[in-house]
Scaffold this motif. Structure first.
Motif, PDB file in Angstrom:
ATOM      1  N   GLY A   1       0.317 -65.959   1.422  1.00 39.80           N
ATOM      2  CA  GLY A   1      -0.937 -65.679   0.742  1.00 39.80           C
ATOM      3  C   GLY A   1      -0.736 -65.246  -0.697  1.00 39.80           C
ATOM      4  O   GLY A   1      -1.541 -65.564  -1.573  1.00 39.80           O
ATOM      5  N   GLY A   2       0.359 -64.525  -0.940  1.00 41.30           N
ATOM      6  CA  GLY A   2       0.641 -64.052  -2.294  1.00 41.30           C
ATOM      7  C   GLY A   2       0.908 -65.191  -3.255  1.00 41.30           C
ATOM      8  O   GLY A   2       0.426 -65.185  -4.401  1.00 41.30           O
ATOM      9  N   ILE A   3       1.697 -66.178  -2.843  1.00 37.37           N
ATOM     10  CA  ILE A   3       1.991 -67.323  -3.707  1.00 37.37           C
ATOM     11  C   ILE A   3       0.703 -68.072  -4.042  1.00 37.37           C
ATOM     12  O   ILE A   3       0.471 -68.462  -5.195  1.00 37.37           O
ATOM     13  CB  ILE A   3       3.004 -68.260  -3.028  1.00 37.37           C
ATOM     14  CG1 ILE A   3       4.375 -67.585  -2.957  1.00 37.37           C
ATOM     15  CG2 ILE A   3       3.112 -69.592  -3.785  1.00 37.37           C
ATOM     16  CD1 ILE A   3       5.397 -68.370  -2.157  1.00 37.37           C
ATOM     17  N   ALA A   4      -0.136 -68.271  -3.021  1.00 36.30           N
ATOM     18  CA  ALA A   4      -1.402 -68.967  -3.264  1.00 36.30           C
ATOM     19  C   ALA A   4      -2.247 -68.210  -4.285  1.00 36.30           C
ATOM     20  O   ALA A   4      -2.871 -68.818  -5.172  1.00 36.30           O
ATOM     21  CB  ALA A   4      -2.166 -69.125  -1.951  1.00 36.30           C
ATOM     22  N   PHE A   5      -2.274 -66.868  -4.179  1.00 36.39           N
ATOM     23  CA  PHE A   5      -3.085 -66.101  -5.127  1.00 36.39           C
ATOM     24  C   PHE A   5      -2.480 -66.126  -6.534  1.00 36.39           C
ATOM     25  O   PHE A   5      -3.210 -66.221  -7.524  1.00 36.39           O
ATOM     26  CB  PHE A   5      -3.244 -64.652  -4.670  1.00 36.39           C
ATOM     27  CG  PHE A   5      -4.063 -63.836  -5.642  1.00 36.39           C
ATOM     28  CD1 PHE A   5      -5.421 -64.051  -5.765  1.00 36.39           C
ATOM     29  CD2 PHE A   5      -3.465 -62.894  -6.462  1.00 36.39           C
ATOM     30  CE1 PHE A   5      -6.179 -63.323  -6.685  1.00 36.39           C
ATOM     31  CE2 PHE A   5      -4.206 -62.164  -7.382  1.00 36.39           C
ATOM     32  CZ  PHE A   5      -5.577 -62.387  -7.486  1.00 36.39           C
ATOM     33  N   VAL A   6      -1.155 -66.046  -6.633  1.00 32.58           N
ATOM     34  CA  VAL A   6      -0.514 -66.093  -7.957  1.00 32.58           C
ATOM     35  C   VAL A   6      -0.837 -67.405  -8.663  1.00 32.58           C
ATOM     36  O   VAL A   6      -1.141 -67.429  -9.864  1.00 32.58           O
ATOM     37  CB  VAL A   6       1.013 -65.908  -7.833  1.00 32.58           C
ATOM     38  CG1 VAL A   6       1.706 -66.216  -9.152  1.00 32.58           C
ATOM     39  CG2 VAL A   6       1.329 -64.478  -7.418  1.00 32.58           C
ATOM     40  N   ILE A   7      -0.786 -68.520  -7.933  1.00 28.23           N
ATOM     41  CA  ILE A   7      -1.125 -69.817  -8.520  1.00 28.23           C
ATOM     42  C   ILE A   7      -2.578 -69.830  -8.971  1.00 28.23           C
ATOM     43  O   ILE A   7      -2.913 -70.295 -10.067  1.00 28.23           O
ATOM     44  CB  ILE A   7      -0.864 -70.948  -7.501  1.00 28.23           C
ATOM     45  CG1 ILE A   7       0.625 -71.023  -7.154  1.00 28.23           C
ATOM     46  CG2 ILE A   7      -1.361 -72.278  -8.040  1.00 28.23           C
ATOM     47  CD1 ILE A   7       1.530 -71.373  -8.300  1.00 28.23           C
ATOM     48  N   ALA A   8      -3.477 -69.293  -8.126  1.00 26.82           N
ATOM     49  CA  ALA A   8      -4.894 -69.234  -8.486  1.00 26.82           C
ATOM     50  C   ALA A   8      -5.119 -68.321  -9.690  1.00 26.82           C
ATOM     51  O   ALA A   8      -5.935 -68.616 -10.567  1.00 26.82           O
ATOM     52  CB  ALA A   8      -5.717 -68.746  -7.293  1.00 26.82           C
ATOM     53  N   LEU A   9      -4.393 -67.213  -9.745  1.00 29.87           N
ATOM     54  CA  LEU A   9      -4.503 -66.286 -10.879  1.00 29.87           C
ATOM     55  C   LEU A   9      -4.099 -66.963 -12.179  1.00 29.87           C
ATOM     56  O   LEU A   9      -4.777 -66.841 -13.205  1.00 29.87           O
ATOM     57  CB  LEU A   9      -3.611 -65.062 -10.628  1.00 29.87           C
ATOM     58  CG  LEU A   9      -3.412 -64.090 -11.799  1.00 29.87           C
ATOM     59  CD1 LEU A   9      -4.721 -63.391 -12.151  1.00 29.87           C
ATOM     60  CD2 LEU A   9      -2.330 -63.057 -11.458  1.00 29.87           C
ATOM     61  N   MET A  10      -3.002 -67.708 -12.142  1.00 31.52           N
ATOM     62  CA  MET A  10      -2.484 -68.317 -13.365  1.00 31.52           C
ATOM     63  C   MET A  10      -3.199 -69.604 -13.743  1.00 31.52           C
ATOM     64  O   MET A  10      -3.087 -70.071 -14.868  1.00 31.52           O
ATOM     65  CB  MET A  10      -0.982 -68.574 -13.221  1.00 31.52           C
ATOM     66  CG  MET A  10      -0.157 -67.298 -13.091  1.00 31.52           C
ATOM     67  SD  MET A  10       1.619 -67.533 -13.312  1.00 31.52           S
ATOM     68  CE  MET A  10       2.019 -68.566 -11.905  1.00 31.52           C
TER      69      MET A  10
END
Length: 423
Positions: A190-199
């Motif tokens: 979930g963290g990787i998915a959010f980091v991609i969405a954040l960036m």
């Protein structure tokens, strides 16, 4: 005569300013109000590195928009066409593939802020339709000066309120107990998915370099002044650096007020909007509610308005190129038709996803991030080509930063793709 030169230089600089603030108005929306604040609330300062690095590594590729326009007197879309028909085709496909999701996400956030601000009933879809209709009506005359004149005060007021709120929250200290909060690993699924969405939209999609080049040319047409390369870059830097500072401010605000408090952001759009406004009122006091609600809504509405202007402009320009009819590139009728078609298709996307607020946001931002490496490479190829005069091409430092940015953006896109395939 010498006394007149500084005055003339100041007049030229003032005539050049504007597109950079439009870029800032487009940027200070979902990426800042929603994603950066979520990052602080969920991860504390754990994703500050992501915000700083993506702002750094996207910088050259977005700066190349005004650089190219000022150096050549043409838009980046013309540059893509001259570089390769496939280059413009790639940009066209990426624009069509993302613009409806982008516009839907912006309309949804703005609608929920309007509901929270007014307390009036109505579904987010109905509010989104009304706001898109209002935006299209404002832009229907194709007047650049409507945008240019409106965004300056909006950006300034929200920036001031945000910085004051961050300072107040810092003085009060974190609301949660950071020392006892378990570390949230961003490298989880979930963290990787959010980091991609954040960036993805931090501070803005790389597509916006082409928007900026069109705004630079439109500003020159409006004022009768063609900006110098130094003035175009200064205008860009003012807007870009300001958005970077505010991105950090929103992350700090989320961290100071919500991290380690066991109060996560809601997935419901209206509830999320109320929590977002509450970040300010918790630090500034209840009196700030109408001020902050108004500022947040106005900032999002300016983003909605600015992006709704950008997409018809770039689509009109590309249709004219593909059709071999240059007159279509400035045809007001085509622009107006696209002002109707794009919001209508965006509402269909919004209707299909229903009320899944964060799903809509993460989908739009993730799509933008996955296209970023290819668009970044096209921009780099363009400004280092023979189309740009040698003295206007990026120097060694910008070239090295561009190469590092390509590695950074590509690496995270591959990490995400690998996680989706293997997860």
């Amino acid at each position: 005569m010498s006394a007149m030169k500084p005055v003339k230089r100041l007049q030229d600089l003032r005539a050049s300013l504007g597109p950079g603030l439009l870029l800032a108005a487009a940027a200070i929306g979902v990426s800042h109000l929603i994603q950066a604040t979520r990052a602080g609330a969920d991860y504390g300062l754990g994703l500050l590195w992501a915000v700083l690095l993506v702002n750094l590594f996207k910088y050259p590729f977005l700066e190349y928009g005004p650089r190219y326009a000022a150096a050549t007197g043409r838009s980046m879309l013309d540059g893509y066409w001259a570089l390769s028909r496939y280059a413009l085709g790639i940009y066209f496909v990426f624009t069509v593939g993302t613009m409806f999701a982008i516009q839907a996400a912006l309309a949804l956030v703005t609608a929920n802020l309007a509901i929270a601000m007014t307390g009036l009933p109505g579904s987010p879809l109905v509010w989104a339709a009304g706001l898109l209709g209002l935006s299209a009506a404002i832009l229907f005359r194709g007047r650049y000066d409507i945008l240019d004149g409106a965004v300056k005060w909006i950006v300034a007021v929200l920036a001031t309120c945000t910085l004051v709120a961050v300072v107040a929250a810092g003085v009060h200290g974190p609301a949660g107990d950071w020392s006892s909060a378990p570390a949230t690993a961003w490298w989880s699924a979930g963290g990787i998915a959010f980091v991609i969405a954040l960036m993805g939209w931090m501070p803005i999609p790389i597509d916006a370099a082409a928007w900026h080049s069109l705004w630079t040319l439109e500003r020159a047409r409006q004022t009768g002044h063609v900006p110098s390369l130094s003035h175009a870059r200064l205008d860009f830097n003012i807007g870009y650096i300001g958005t970077c500072i505010l991105a950090v401010g929103f992350l700090l605000l989320g961290a100071l007020v919500m991290y380690a408090t066991d109060t996560p952001f809601s997935d419901n759009g209206a509830a999320f909007a109320e929590q977002l406004i509450g970040l300010y009122t918790q630090t500034l006091g209840a009196w700030a509610w109408p001020v902050i609600a108004g500022c947040a809504f106005t900032a999002m509405f300016s983003t909605l308005l600015t992006v709704l202007d950008a997409h018809p402009r770039v689509m009109r320009h590309m249709i004219g190129q593909f059709a071999g009819r240059p007159t279509l590139q400035t045809h007001i009728g085509l622009y107006r038709g696209l002002l109707l078609v794009i919001p209508a298709c965006s509402l269909l996307v919004l209707y299909g996803l229903g009320s899944r607020f964060t799903v809509m946001i993460d989908l739009a931002t993730t799509l933008s991030f996955l296209t970023a490496p290819i668009l970044a490479w096209l921009n780099y190829r363009l400004v280092t080509s023979a189309q740009v005069p040698a003295n206007a091409r990026p120097g060694p430092a910008m070239r090295w930063l561009s190469r590092a940015g390509l590695v950074f953006l590509s690496a995270f896109a591959l990490i995400y793709a690998g996680w989706r395939l293997l997860g």
